[in-house]
Design a protein around this motif. Structure first.
Motif: not given
Length: 515
Positions: A85-87, A89-90, A93-94, A103, A107, A111, A274
């Motif tokens: 999930s971090s990847i 949302f990152a 963000g990017y 980003a 992320g 998450s 998510k």
């Protein structure tokens, strides 16, 4: 000012209740309404909010045992979800122009799921001890660990060298146990419970760790003490009252500009994704589809920690203040969505996701269902104090009785005492489909939460069960609701106690032998 806040919370909470929604949805809406009219949060409200969250997490810890969170599904599923999930949302963000570092921070920030909200939902359903609830709380603890690292990276909070001293806390368990036993009951136990919660919070904060994590850990340390359940009960009313301030404060953060509102809409649309990441992260560890779904259902909101971490990121120049305002609305909106959805989550599953029950039965997992219940004549749903007493009476009467509970710890404790108790969530259609209900002469529903009782009774009647279903009620208006749901017979614990005392004072010491 605070009087107006309390009145607004009561008014909107009452409206939400009339609409058959959780009152906390009303508290959030009250905060938004106050913000629209120009009101801001106050130091008093923030202090009460912090106390409410601290007490909530302490009482959550009272229902958790360390050995239950040291499992592959919690550790593996928790870290896998956070990574994926971090990847996701990152990357978003990017694309929004936050830069590489911003980003990545964004992320990880999005998450996270809300520990406070998930714990509140589980507590309202009395499911903190249920297997799926325990998995959800365990994953949130994993996220709290990641959160400490994130705060350190932003420069907002860095653990000191003394943080390692926290590892010695288990040495205090015998002392805390003795103090609990000598405290007695009532108000003094309440005071000691508040002291423990605040002590854990202060101790962790003083060494640069999350104060909320401290309250949770202190609760876990005394979870196996005989009086831990009583501590949770005496703190319940105080905790619930203080938590109103938390939800008000979230709403009082105000509304962002038009572009930010569009972003909020985008991230709300991503919420189901998510939930899917949670679901498949848990499925990799061979949990049942329904268990994975239920655990995911209390986790797919955004976290108030995003606001704390966001403030650190703004101070460090990693993200802009506009992002923080957007995240504030996003967190509040996700709370409202999850609060509404969880009211009918079991029905949503049965209506739209029942096909997930068509899966091969995995043996030797803690959430596997029994293949049958034999020729059992009486089922006891919920093996707490009430359920245990009902089971014991039927067992001593030489009846074929079987207990059902969703908490593996409760099941293990009963089995050690020679009782027949199996794993099963009472609102799980797949569980009831494996039971030969035609041979069951009566079912006692001994669950403490009214909504859960109603849901179980309605499900049993919908599945065609025609025999007796009995339960208890605490208030007269609950009796009418339960009768409409399909309960055959009801009993009031206080009225029954009064009748027993009357027989005792009239006829002697053994009222149970009187016809």
């Amino acid at each position: 000012m605070e009087i107006l806040f309390i009145f607004a919370a009561y008014l909107f909470g009452l409206i939400a209740q009339r609409l058959k929604l959780p009152p906390l949805v009303g508290y959030l809406v009250a905060g938004f309404a106050l913000a629209v009219f120009g009101f801001d949060s106050t130091d008093t409200l923030k202090t009460i909010s912090d106390l409410g969250v601290t007490l909530l997490l302490f009482t959550v810890g009272l229902k958790i045992r360390f050995k239950n969170i040291l499992s592959k599904e919690i550790i593996g599923g928790g870290f896998l979800y956070t990574l994926v999930s971090s990847i996701l949302f990152a990357a978003i963000g990017y694309l929004l122009g936050y830069g590489v570092y911003g980003a990545l921070y964004f992320g990880v920030m999005l998450s996270f799921s809300s520990t406070v909200f998930a714990a509140k939902v589980l507590d309202d359903h009395d499911d903190l001890g249920a297997y799926y609830g325990r998995i959800a709380i365990g994953i949130l603890i994993i996220q709290d660990i990641v959160a400490v690292v994130l705060l350190g990276v932003s420069g907002m909070e860095t653990p000191s060298i003394w943080a390692f001293s926290i590892l010695a806390l288990p040495l205090l368990i015998p002392l805390l146990g003795r103090l609990l036993n000598r405290t007695g009951h009532g108000e003094l136990l309440l005071v000691f419970g508040v002291f423990l919660a605040l002590s854990g919070s202060w101790l962790f904060k003083s060494v640069g760790l999350s104060d909320k994590l401290g309250a949770l850990i202190i609760g876990i340390l005394i979870a196996e003490q005989p009086k831990s359940e009583e501590v949770g009960k005496v703190l319940w009313g105080l905790k619930e009252t203080f938590l109103v301030a938390f939800f008000l404060q979230i709403g009082l953060m105000g509304l962002p500009n038009g572009n930010a509102i569009l972003l909020v809409g985008l991230f709300l649309l991503i919420l189901p994704l998510k939930g899917l990441i949670y679901f498949f992260s848990l499925k990799l560890f061979r949990l049942r589809n329904r268990t994975s779904f239920w655990s995911s259902s209390v986790l797919f909101c955004y976290s108030e920690f995003g606001l704390i971490a966001g403030a650190g990121a703004v101070s460090a120049g990693i993200l802009s203040n506009d992002v923080l305002v957007m995240v504030a609305l996003l967190v509040a909106a996700s709370f409202v969505m999850l609060g509404i959805a969880n009211k009918w989550m079991s029905d949503i599953y049965d209506k739209f996701f029942a096909f997930l029950d068509n899966e091969p039965e995995a043996k030797h997992t803690r959430d596997h269902l029994p293949s049958c219940i034999g020729n059992t004549k009486y089922l006891i749903v919920g093996m707490g104090t009430c359920g245990t007493s009902t089971y014991q009476f039927l067992s001593e009467s030489k009846q074929s009785v079987l207990g059902v509970d969703a908490d593996p710890n409760v099941i293990a404790d009963h089995r050690k005492k020679g009782r027949r108790v199996i794993y099963g969530n009472a609102v799980d259609t797949a569980f009831w489909s494996k039971c030969n209900l035609q041979s069951v002469q009566g079912i006692s529903v001994c669950l403490p939460v009214l909504d859960e009782k109603v849901a179980v009774v309605k499900k049993l009647r919908k599945l065609g069960y025609q025999n007796k279903i009995d339960t208890y009620y605490n208030y007269d208006d609950e009796a009418e609701i339960l009768i409409k749901a399909g309960v055959s017979e009801l009993v009031s614990p206080l009225k029954l106690t009064g009748e027993s005392l009357g027989r005792m004072i009239t006829y002697g010491k053994e009222p149970e032998k009187i016809a």
